[in-house]
Design a protein around this motif. Structure first.
Motif, PDB file in Angstrom:
ATOM      1  N   LEU A 121       0.855  -1.202   0.000  1.00 43.69           N
ATOM      2  CA  LEU A 121       0.000   0.000   0.000  1.00 43.69           C
ATOM      3  C   LEU A 121       0.884   1.244   0.000  1.00 43.69           C
ATOM      4  CD1 LEU A 121      -2.878  -0.853   2.526  1.00 43.69           C
ATOM      5  CD2 LEU A 121      -3.010  -0.691   0.045  1.00 43.69           C
ATOM      6  N   THR A 122       0.679   2.089  -0.917  1.00 42.66           N
ATOM      7  CA  THR A 122       1.449   3.340  -1.006  1.00 42.66           C
ATOM      8  C   THR A 122       0.511   4.520  -1.286  1.00 42.66           C
ATOM      9  OG1 THR A 122       1.804   3.012  -3.370  1.00 42.66           O
ATOM     10  CG2 THR A 122       3.514   2.167  -1.885  1.00 42.66           C
ATOM     11  N   GLY A 144      -9.271   8.376  -3.284  1.00 42.76           N
ATOM     12  CA  GLY A 144      -8.851   8.405  -1.880  1.00 42.76           C
ATOM     13  C   GLY A 144      -9.056   7.091  -1.161  1.00 42.76           C
ATOM     14  N   LYS A 145      -9.656   6.124  -1.822  1.00 45.46           N
ATOM     15  CA  LYS A 145      -9.897   4.822  -1.174  1.00 45.46           C
ATOM     16  C   LYS A 145      -8.654   3.926  -1.329  1.00 45.46           C
ATOM     17  CE  LYS A 145     -13.723   3.898  -3.397  1.00 45.46           C
ATOM     18  NZ  LYS A 145     -14.968   3.199  -3.785  1.00 45.46           N
ATOM     19  N   PHE A 146      -8.262   3.293  -0.182  1.00 45.93           N
ATOM     20  CA  PHE A 146      -7.115   2.375  -0.223  1.00 45.93           C
ATOM     21  C   PHE A 146      -7.560   0.950  -0.527  1.00 45.93           C
ATOM     22  CE2 PHE A 146      -5.677   5.861   2.563  1.00 45.93           C
ATOM     23  CZ  PHE A 146      -4.586   6.279   1.829  1.00 45.93           C
ATOM     24  N   ASN A 147      -8.816   0.660  -0.262  1.00 51.80           N
ATOM     25  CA  ASN A 147      -9.356  -0.655  -0.585  1.00 51.80           C
ATOM     26  C   ASN A 147     -10.270  -0.480  -1.790  1.00 51.80           C
ATOM     27  OD1 ASN A 147     -10.419  -3.204  -0.756  1.00 51.80           O
ATOM     28  ND2 ASN A 147     -10.989  -3.345   1.407  1.00 51.80           N
ATOM     29  N   ARG A 148      -9.776  -0.742  -2.974  1.00 52.61           N
ATOM     30  CA  ARG A 148     -10.522  -0.476  -4.190  1.00 52.61           C
ATOM     31  C   ARG A 148     -11.663  -1.461  -4.414  1.00 52.61           C
ATOM     32  NH1 ARG A 148      -7.746   3.260  -7.293  1.00 52.61           N
ATOM     33  NH2 ARG A 148      -6.572   4.508  -5.813  1.00 52.61           N
ATOM     34  N   MET A 154     -16.423   6.818  -0.102  1.00 51.53           N
ATOM     35  CA  MET A 154     -15.774   6.939   1.198  1.00 51.53           C
ATOM     36  C   MET A 154     -15.063   8.289   1.272  1.00 51.53           C
ATOM     37  SD  MET A 154     -14.207   3.137   1.888  1.00 51.53           S
ATOM     38  CE  MET A 154     -14.221   3.332   3.649  1.00 51.53           C
ATOM     39  N   LEU A 155     -14.929   8.768   2.493  1.00 54.32           N
ATOM     40  CA  LEU A 155     -14.219  10.009   2.750  1.00 54.32           C
ATOM     41  C   LEU A 155     -12.803   9.660   3.183  1.00 54.32           C
ATOM     42  CD1 LEU A 155     -14.274  13.121   3.112  1.00 54.32           C
ATOM     43  CD2 LEU A 155     -14.958  12.710   5.484  1.00 54.32           C
ATOM     44  N   CYS A 156     -11.828  10.313   2.562  1.00 52.75           N
ATOM     45  CA  CYS A 156     -10.418  10.058   2.896  1.00 52.75           C
ATOM     46  C   CYS A 156      -9.811  11.330   3.452  1.00 52.75           C
ATOM     47  CB  CYS A 156      -9.655   9.591   1.658  1.00 52.75           C
ATOM     48  SG  CYS A 156      -7.889   9.408   1.945  1.00 52.75           S
ATOM     49  N   TYR A 173       2.273   9.793   8.508  1.00 57.24           N
ATOM     50  CA  TYR A 173       1.018  10.281   7.940  1.00 57.24           C
ATOM     51  C   TYR A 173      -0.085   9.297   8.321  1.00 57.24           C
ATOM     52  CZ  TYR A 173       4.298  12.853   4.944  1.00 57.24           C
ATOM     53  OH  TYR A 173       5.323  13.638   4.481  1.00 57.24           O
ATOM     54  N   LEU A 174      -1.099   9.812   9.047  1.00 55.89           N
ATOM     55  CA  LEU A 174      -2.231   8.970   9.445  1.00 55.89           C
ATOM     56  C   LEU A 174      -3.409   9.267   8.524  1.00 55.89           C
ATOM     57  CD1 LEU A 174      -3.373   6.885  11.484  1.00 55.89           C
ATOM     58  CD2 LEU A 174      -4.211   8.846  12.815  1.00 55.89           C
ATOM     59  N   PHE A 175      -3.881   8.226   7.823  1.00 56.29           N
ATOM     60  CA  PHE A 175      -5.024   8.373   6.909  1.00 56.29           C
ATOM     61  C   PHE A 175      -6.202   7.567   7.427  1.00 56.29           C
ATOM     62  CE2 PHE A 175      -2.001  10.195   4.109  1.00 56.29           C
ATOM     63  CZ  PHE A 175      -2.711  10.911   3.164  1.00 56.29           C
ATOM     64  N   ALA A 176      -7.406   8.102   7.188  1.00 57.18           N
ATOM     65  CA  ALA A 176      -8.636   7.420   7.580  1.00 57.18           C
ATOM     66  C   ALA A 176      -9.579   7.367   6.390  1.00 57.18           C
ATOM     67  CB  ALA A 176      -9.298   8.125   8.758  1.00 57.18           C
TER      68      ALA A 176
END
Length: 511
Positions: A121-122, A144-148, A154-156, A173-176
């Motif tokens: 994941l990058t 912005g989604k890490f799980n495609r 989704m909100l990133c 870097y913390l992403f949600a």
């Protein structure tokens, strides 16, 4: 079968009126749509900002907690326990998916609820650039989604923070990733409610507009029906302005009612005028015809012929003045009358006019005063001013009392030539004085004393006076006298038009 021309003419304004109503309703619909879209845009935008702030708040709280913990325990390996614990507990309680990245954009940790491995994941170039430049990132796009594999929006949001790690500072870097169910549901519900409310308001507005349109159409039809009757000379029905008080049509109805009443009065005056003209013409013509026939067939004695011819001459002058008045009235209305300025003596004009009424004056024992005054020479139109004098003298003769007096006044002031005619008698009331110069107007007294007058003399007199840029005024005291005064502005005539001061004057009649 062809339609009558009047109906064809009526259809054109009706079509135009229909188009106007349609345009009003379309404008109302347009305003309603614009208003609804504006309300929806503002409401959704405001809630979206609130929702985004609420969604990022938990992430920011977690970041603040990690920074504080790093300051309190600078030698602790937070990646070993504290950070994974915080990410899992926060993700579970808030219902979000958390990811931790290093400054190179490589994922280090994922919360347990993601079900993903950190390896591979990058951050995208856009995300990494934004984090390095601003320290924050926020988007609701699919990038912005890490799980495609997740199809839902989704909100990133991402936040950069620095902690003490192994005794030195490390930036992460913390992403949600957060589902936007609440936001989507709110937007859907808000749009639905706004549309329903807008449709309801629009329906009510259109209903009210249609009611107003139908009411106006009914009022217009009512007005048109009354006016059509009035146009045909039927004045039994009138618009009655008092019934339209407070209505949108009140100003229009008031004006139309005033015009209709003026038309009614004008028609009444016109009928009276025609009747009076017929009588006025018939009387002198009958006298002239009778006397001339009597002279021709020998019925009138020779010693009376000159007397009767004098009467015929007076009646001919009366006819001439009557016809001249009517012709001048037409010219006044058409604006074609012209002034022929000349020098003449006003006293002589008055004297000749009095001679025309000599028989009537003698029969009623009326005395005449003031004709022997010093000559008043004026520069004006002698024919028009002769008509003014005739009208004023005729008026005085009609309303002077039995054995009364008619007085003339000829004066000259610094700027005006003044001519006045005064008669004793009943006079004119204060209420009627302002109206006596109106066309066809006859006061109550004149109706009883003058059965055949046209009600035109003073109107014509006023117009002639105004053409000369002069002034006319009236003074009266009931049961005492009435006096008309004319003030002609002193105009210096061209030298070639000045008459000799030695021109012989006519001698006034002796009473």
């Amino acid at each position: 079968m062809e339609q009558p021309e009047s109906k064809k003419v009526q259809k054109k304004p009706q079509k135009k009126l229909y188009r106007n109503h349609v345009a009003q309703i379309l404008l109302l619909v347009f305003v309603a749509i614009v208003t609804a879209l504006s309300v929806m845009g503002y409401g959704i935008s405001r809630y979206k900002r609130y929702y985004y702030a609420s969604a990022t708040r938990s992430c920011n709280v977690m970041v603040a907690d990690l920074v504080k913990h790093g300051e309190d325990f600078p030698n602790e390996d937070m990646l070993a326990y504290y950070i994974p614990y915080s990410m899992n507990s926060t993700a579970a309680s808030v219902g979000t998916y958390l990811y931790l990245f290093n400054t190179d954009g490589q994922c280090i940790l994922c919360s347990a609820n993601t079900g993903q491995e950190a390896d591979g994941l990058t951050l995208s170039v856009e995300m990494l650039h934004a984090m390095k430049e601003k320290g924050t990132y926020l988007t609701d796009r699919s990038s912005g989604k890490f799980n495609r594999s997740i199809a839902e929006p989704m909100l990133c949001n991402g936040s950069a923070f620095t902690i003490q790690q192994d005794g030195r500072e490390q930036t992460y870097y913390l992403f949600a990733n957060t589902y936007t169910h609440a936001l989507n549901n709110y937007v859907t519900d808000f749009i639905l409610v706004t549309v329903l409310v807008s449709l309801a308001v629009l329906a009510i507005a259109i209903a009210m507009e249609m009611h107003i349109i139908l009411q106006r159409a009914k009022q217009r039809e009512q007005i048109i029906q009354v006016l059509q009757l009035n146009a045909r000379g039927d004045y039994t029905k009138k618009l009655q302005p008092e019934q339209w008080v407070g209505s949108e049509m009140e100003p229009l109805v008031t004006v139309l009612d005033s015009l209709v009443r003026q038309a009614e009065r004008a028609e009444s005056y016109s009928k009276q005028f025609v009747s009076n003209v017929s009588h006025e013409l018939r009387t002198p013509m009958t006298i002239i015809s009778g006397f001339v026939e009597g002279i021709l067939d020998g019925t009138v004695p020779r010693n009376k012929r000159m007397e009767y011819l004098s009467i015929v001459s007076q009646e001919m002058q009366r006819l001439k003045m009557l016809v001249t008045s009517m012709l001048n009235l037409t010219k006044f209305d058409a604006g074609t009358i012209q002034i022929n300025y000349q020098m003449f003596t006003m006293n002589d004009t008055a004297f000749r006019t009095v001679l025309m009424f000599e028989n009537r004056l003698e029969k009623r024992h009326i005395s005449v005063e003031g004709l022997d005054a010093p000559p008043l020479r004026v520069y004006a139109d002698p024919d028009l001013m002769g008509q003014v004098v005739y009208n004023l003298v005729e008026n005085a003769v009609k309303f002077v009392n039995e054995s009364g007096t008619i007085s003339f006044r000829f004066e000259s002031s610094d700027h005006d030539w003044i001519f006045a005619v005064r008669n004793t008698g009943n006079g004119i009331s204060k209420e009627e004085l302002p109206r006596i110069f109106e066309r066809f107007y006859k006061s109550d007294a004149s109706r009883s004393q003058d059965k055949t007058g046209l009600g035109l003399g003073l109107d014509i007199t006023k117009q002639i006076i105004h053409l000369h840029h002069a002034q006319i005024s009236v003074r009266s005291e009931e049961h005492v006298y009435t006096e008309f005064e004319v003030r002609l502005p002193q105009i210096k005539p061209p030298h070639s038009e000045q008459e000799s001061e030695e021109t012989p004057r006519l001698q006034p009649p002796t009473q």
